[in-house]
Scaffold this motif. Structure first.
Motif, short mmCIF file in Angstrom:
data_model
loop_
_atom_site.label_atom_id
_atom_site.label_comp_id
_atom_site.label_asym_id
_atom_site.label_seq_id
_atom_site.Cartn_x
_atom_site.Cartn_y
_atom_site.Cartn_z
N GLN A 40 -3.05 12.15 6.53
CA GLN A 40 -4.12 11.16 6.66
C GLN A 40 -3.62 9.75 6.36
O GLN A 40 -4.12 8.78 6.93
CB GLN A 40 -5.29 11.49 5.73
CG GLN A 40 -6.11 12.66 6.17
CD GLN A 40 -7.19 13.02 5.15
OE1 GLN A 40 -7.17 12.53 4.02
NE2 GLN A 40 -8.09 13.89 5.54
N ASN A 41 -2.66 9.61 5.45
CA ASN A 41 -2.22 8.30 5.02
C ASN A 41 -0.87 7.89 5.58
O ASN A 41 -0.30 6.88 5.16
CB ASN A 41 -2.18 8.25 3.49
CG ASN A 41 -3.56 8.39 2.90
OD1 ASN A 41 -4.42 7.57 3.15
ND2 ASN A 41 -3.77 9.44 2.14
N ALA A 42 -0.35 8.64 6.53
CA ALA A 42 0.98 8.35 7.09
C ALA A 42 1.01 7.00 7.81
O ALA A 42 2.03 6.32 7.78
CB ALA A 42 1.40 9.46 8.04
N GLN A 43 -0.08 6.60 8.42
CA GLN A 43 -0.10 5.34 9.17
C GLN A 43 0.01 4.12 8.27
O GLN A 43 0.49 3.07 8.70
CB GLN A 43 -1.38 5.24 10.01
CG GLN A 43 -1.51 6.30 11.08
CD GLN A 43 -0.36 6.25 12.07
OE1 GLN A 43 0.12 5.18 12.43
NE2 GLN A 43 0.09 7.41 12.53
N GLN A 44 -0.42 4.23 7.02
CA GLN A 44 -0.37 3.09 6.10
C GLN A 44 0.87 3.12 5.20
O GLN A 44 1.03 2.24 4.36
CB GLN A 44 -1.61 3.08 5.18
CG GLN A 44 -2.92 2.81 5.90
CD GLN A 44 -3.51 4.05 6.54
OE1 GLN A 44 -3.22 5.16 6.11
NE2 GLN A 44 -4.32 3.86 7.55
N ASP A 45 1.72 4.08 5.35
CA ASP A 45 2.88 4.22 4.48
C ASP A 45 4.04 3.39 5.03
O ASP A 45 4.60 3.70 6.07
CB ASP A 45 3.29 5.69 4.38
CG ASP A 45 4.32 5.94 3.30
OD1 ASP A 45 5.01 4.98 2.89
OD2 ASP A 45 4.43 7.09 2.86
N PRO A 46 4.44 2.34 4.30
CA PRO A 46 5.52 1.49 4.82
C PRO A 46 6.87 2.20 4.85
O PRO A 46 7.76 1.77 5.59
CB PRO A 46 5.56 0.30 3.86
CG PRO A 46 4.85 0.76 2.64
CD PRO A 46 3.89 1.83 3.07
N LEU A 47 7.05 3.26 4.10
CA LEU A 47 8.32 4.00 4.17
C LEU A 47 8.43 4.79 5.46
O LEU A 47 9.54 5.07 5.92
CB LEU A 47 8.45 4.94 2.98
CG LEU A 47 8.54 4.26 1.61
CD1 LEU A 47 8.54 5.32 0.51
CD2 LEU A 47 9.76 3.39 1.53
N LEU A 48 7.30 5.14 6.05
CA LEU A 48 7.32 5.88 7.31
C LEU A 48 7.22 4.97 8.52
O LEU A 48 7.83 5.24 9.55
CB LEU A 48 6.16 6.89 7.34
CG LEU A 48 6.20 8.00 6.30
CD1 LEU A 48 4.94 8.84 6.38
CD2 LEU A 48 7.42 8.86 6.46
N THR A 49 6.43 3.90 8.42
CA THR A 49 6.20 3.04 9.58
C THR A 49 7.05 1.80 9.58
O THR A 49 7.17 1.13 10.60
CB THR A 49 4.72 2.61 9.61
OG1 THR A 49 4.41 1.89 8.40
CG2 THR A 49 3.80 3.80 9.75
N GLY A 50 7.67 1.44 8.46
CA GLY A 50 8.46 0.22 8.38
C GLY A 50 7.58 -0.98 8.08
O GLY A 50 6.36 -0.91 8.15
N MET A 51 8.21 -2.08 7.73
CA MET A 51 7.49 -3.32 7.43
C MET A 51 7.92 -4.39 8.41
O MET A 51 9.07 -4.41 8.85
CB MET A 51 7.82 -3.81 6.02
CG MET A 51 7.34 -2.98 4.90
SD MET A 51 7.75 -3.81 3.36
CE MET A 51 6.15 -3.95 2.66
N SER A 52 7.00 -5.29 8.68
CA SER A 52 7.40 -6.43 9.50
C SER A 52 8.25 -7.35 8.62
O SER A 52 8.07 -7.41 7.41
CB SER A 52 6.18 -7.17 10.03
OG SER A 52 5.48 -7.78 8.96
#
Length: 67
Positions: A40-52
């Motif tokens: 559920q929280n994978a989309q908000q996780d910066p370790l999974l999605t990266g940071m700008s």
């Protein structure tokens, strides 16, 4: 038995009764809940999605130099 030994044993029995009264969650249920939370929280996780690069506080700092 001495009085202090009896008091210590009563404390142990009280602690064991307290621990026995705690409701436990099965490991399989806890694992399923954890997996659901992660998905559920994978989309908000910066370790999974990266940071700008503009919002990344750990990006290399630019060096300011005057020519």
């Amino acid at each position: 038995m001495s009085g202090s030994n009896i008091t210590a044993m009563k404390k142990v029995v009280q602690q064991l009764r307290f621990e026995a009264s705690i409701n436990r969650v099965k490991v399989s249920q806890a694992a399923a809940d954890l997996q659901q939370f992660c998905l559920q929280n994978a989309q908000q996780d910066p370790l999974l999605t990266g940071m700008s690069s503009s919002t990344n506080p750990f990006r290399p700092q630019k060096v300011c130099s005057f020519l």
